[in-house]
Design a protein around this motif. Structure first.
Motif, PDB file in Angstrom:
ATOM      1  N   ARG A 205       0.833  -1.207   0.000  1.00 36.36           N
ATOM      2  CA  ARG A 205       0.000   0.000   0.000  1.00 36.36           C
ATOM      3  C   ARG A 205       0.871   1.263   0.000  1.00 36.36           C
ATOM      4  O   ARG A 205       0.563   2.251  -0.680  1.00 36.36           O
ATOM      5  CB  ARG A 205      -0.946  -0.013   1.206  1.00 36.36           C
ATOM      6  CG  ARG A 205      -1.808   1.226   1.350  1.00 36.36           C
ATOM      7  CD  ARG A 205      -2.694   1.470   0.121  1.00 36.36           C
ATOM      8  NE  ARG A 205      -3.282   2.786   0.159  1.00 36.36           N
ATOM      9  CZ  ARG A 205      -4.542   3.045   0.517  1.00 36.36           C
ATOM     10  NH1 ARG A 205      -5.348   2.047   0.847  1.00 36.36           N
ATOM     11  NH2 ARG A 205      -5.008   4.263   0.528  1.00 36.36           N
ATOM     12  N   PHE A 208       1.945   1.926  -3.497  1.00 40.33           N
ATOM     13  CA  PHE A 208       0.871   2.454  -4.346  1.00 40.33           C
ATOM     14  C   PHE A 208       0.561   3.915  -4.010  1.00 40.33           C
ATOM     15  O   PHE A 208       0.254   4.711  -4.899  1.00 40.33           O
ATOM     16  CB  PHE A 208      -0.398   1.595  -4.226  1.00 40.33           C
ATOM     17  CG  PHE A 208      -0.148   0.123  -4.449  1.00 40.33           C
ATOM     18  CD1 PHE A 208       0.787  -0.306  -5.380  1.00 40.33           C
ATOM     19  CD2 PHE A 208      -0.845  -0.831  -3.725  1.00 40.33           C
ATOM     20  CE1 PHE A 208       1.034  -1.655  -5.582  1.00 40.33           C
ATOM     21  CE2 PHE A 208      -0.607  -2.183  -3.920  1.00 40.33           C
ATOM     22  CZ  PHE A 208       0.339  -2.605  -4.844  1.00 40.33           C
ATOM     23  N   GLN A 212       1.066   6.898  -7.277  1.00 37.97           N
ATOM     24  CA  GLN A 212      -0.331   7.019  -7.706  1.00 37.97           C
ATOM     25  C   GLN A 212      -0.426   7.255  -9.207  1.00 37.97           C
ATOM     26  O   GLN A 212       0.293   8.080  -9.756  1.00 37.97           O
ATOM     27  CB  GLN A 212      -1.019   8.146  -6.930  1.00 37.97           C
ATOM     28  CG  GLN A 212      -1.329   7.709  -5.509  1.00 37.97           C
ATOM     29  CD  GLN A 212      -1.998   8.805  -4.698  1.00 37.97           C
ATOM     30  OE1 GLN A 212      -2.395   9.825  -5.233  1.00 37.97           O
ATOM     31  NE2 GLN A 212      -2.108   8.594  -3.404  1.00 37.97           N
ATOM     32  N   GLY A 217       0.395  -2.532  -9.379  1.00 34.26           N
ATOM     33  CA  GLY A 217      -0.611  -2.936  -8.405  1.00 34.26           C
ATOM     34  C   GLY A 217      -0.143  -4.165  -7.655  1.00 34.26           C
ATOM     35  O   GLY A 217       1.009  -4.592  -7.788  1.00 34.26           O
ATOM     36  N   TYR A 246      -6.299  -2.162  -5.320  1.00 32.46           N
ATOM     37  CA  TYR A 246      -5.052  -2.120  -6.104  1.00 32.46           C
ATOM     38  C   TYR A 246      -4.677  -3.468  -6.702  1.00 32.46           C
ATOM     39  O   TYR A 246      -3.612  -3.605  -7.296  1.00 32.46           O
ATOM     40  CB  TYR A 246      -3.908  -1.621  -5.212  1.00 32.46           C
ATOM     41  CG  TYR A 246      -4.133  -0.224  -4.677  1.00 32.46           C
ATOM     42  CD1 TYR A 246      -3.729   0.888  -5.404  1.00 32.46           C
ATOM     43  CD2 TYR A 246      -4.768  -0.014  -3.455  1.00 32.46           C
ATOM     44  CE1 TYR A 246      -3.944   2.183  -4.922  1.00 32.46           C
ATOM     45  CE2 TYR A 246      -4.987   1.263  -2.966  1.00 32.46           C
ATOM     46  CZ  TYR A 246      -4.580   2.360  -3.708  1.00 32.46           C
ATOM     47  OH  TYR A 246      -4.800   3.627  -3.228  1.00 32.46           O
TER      48      TYR A 246
END
Length: 316
Positions: A205, A208, A212, A217, A246
Motif C-alpha cells: 500500500r 501504491f 499514484q 498494483g 489495487y
C-alpha cells in the motif's frame, strides 16, 4: 478434457518439469479446460519456440508472464532476490532492464500483467527456513520461535523503509518506460513466501500511495498470504481492505501448514478459511491457479467446482 474454465488462467509451474517441449506443456494445461496460461519464470526460449505458434494461432491466450521472463539462470535475478532493491546500482539497473524485457514479452503476447517478486530485506542466511523448521518441530508459540522471530523482525523493520524506497524508485522508472512505449501491461508486485521478503500488504500500500496513477498494483498470492499470517507477519482479513482496490492479479492456491501450492478447499479439508479471499477473486482482473505438480487433474477440477460454488453462493 476438463470443463471450460472461462476467465481463469493456469500457471505452467504445475507441469513445466514434466515436459521437453512447450507445446506439450500447454496442451496438457488445455486438457484441464484452461484457455489461458501464465508463463512462469522457468519458461526458456527453447520452450517458447513451440509455444509462440500456439499463441499466434489462438490455441492459447497468455494472461500474464512471471518475471524474470524468459528464464534467466543467474540467481541474482531469480525469484528469491533483492532484485529491484539492490544496493549495487549496476545490479539494480540490470533488474530494471530484465523487468522491462518481461513486460515487452507480456505486451507481445497480449498479456495483461507481469508478476514480479520485487525484493527483500537481505539476511546473511535463510532465516525463514530456520523459522519454518522451528515452527514445524516446536510450534509458533515456542520460546525458540519467539526468540528467532524477534531477531528477524528487528532487522526487517530497521531496513524495510530503505529497501522499499529503492523498490519504489525502480518501479517508478519501469512504469514510466513502459508507458512511454504504450504497452498496456500492469506490473503486479507479489505477496511473498518468506518472512524477510517484500512486500507485506501494508508495504504494498505504501508503494501504491507513492506511485499514484502508475501502472503498478498488487499481485495477491493467497497461499503466500496464508503462510505469512501463520508465521505472524501480517493478518490478511485485517489488511485486505488497504489493498483491495489495487489488486491487478491473483495466484489461487492454498497452504496446508506451511506447505503451499495446494488446491483450495481440497487438500486442507478446510471449507471456511479460504472464503476471506472470495471478494478479491471476484474483483481481480487476472485470476491464475498456481499449483504444484502433486495436484492431480481430479483435484484441480474438484477445487475449481468448489470455488465456483462458493462464488455463486455469494452472488445468490
Amino acid at each position: 478434457m476438463g470443463k471450460d474454465k472461462g476467465e481463469y488462467s493456469f500457471s505452467t509451474c504445475w507441469n513445466i518439469k514434466r515436459h521437453q517441449t512447450g507445446s506439450g506443456m500447454i496442451e496438457e494445461i488445455r486438457e484441464l479446460g484452461f484457455r489461458r496460461v501464465e508463463l512462469n519464470y522457468n519458461v526458456s526460449p527453447e520452450l517458447l519456440a513451440t509455444i509462440e505458434p500456439m499463441i499466434e494461432r489462438g490455441d492459447i491466450a497468455v494472461s500474464s508472464v512471471h518475471n524474470t521472463f524468459p528464464h534467466v539462470a543467474d540467481p541474482d535475478y531469480g525469484t528469491d532476490s533483492v532484485l529491484l532493491g539492490f544496493d549495487d546500482e549496476e545490479k539494480r539497473r540490470r533488474a530494471i532492464e530484465l523487468l522491462i524485457r518481461s513486460a515487452e514479452y507480456a505486451y507481445r503476447y497480449g498479456a495483461k500483467a507481469v508478476v514480479v517478486h520485487p525484493g527483500e530485506v537481505p539476511f546473511d542466511y535463510n532465516i525463514d527456513q530456520a523459522l519454518k523448521k522451528i515452527y514445524n518441530e516446536e510450534g509458533p508459540s515456542s520460546a525458540a520461535y519467539a526468540k528467532l522471530w524477534g531477531e528477524m523482525l528487528e532487522r526487517r523493520e530497521a531496513l524495510s523503509d530503505r529497501y522499499l524506497r529503492r523498490i519504489g524508485d525502480s518501479l517508478e522508472e519501469v512504469c514510466e518506460r513502459i508507458d512511454a512505449k504504450g504497452w498496456k501491461v500492469a506490473i503486479g508486485i507479489e505477496t511473498r513466501s518468506r518472512c524477510y521478503q517484500m512486500p507485506t500488504l501494508r508495504e504494498a500500500r505504501a508503494v501504491f500511495d507513492r506511485l499514484q496513477g502508475a501502472r503498478v498494483g498488487l499481485w495477491y498470492d493467497f497461499g503466500h498470504g496464508m503462510m505469512m499470517e501463520r508465521m505472524g507477519l501480517y493478518d490478511n482479513a485485517r489488511d485486505i481492505e488497504a489493498i483491495q482496490d489495487y489488486v491487478v492479479g491473483i495466484h489461487i492456491h492454498e497452504t496446508v501448514g506451511l506447505s503451499d501450492h495446494w488446491c483450495p478447499y481440497v487438500h486442507s479439508g478446510d471449507m471456511a478459511y479460504f472464503d476471506r479471499f472470495l471478494p478479491i477473486i471476484e474483483a481481480a482482473p487476472v485470476k491464475v491457479y498456481e499449483l504444484k505438480a502433486a495436484c492431480t487433474p481430479e483435484d484441480i477440477e474438484l477445487s475449481h467446482d468448489r470455488l465456483l460454488a462458493k462464488l455463486a453462493a455469494r452472488e445468490g
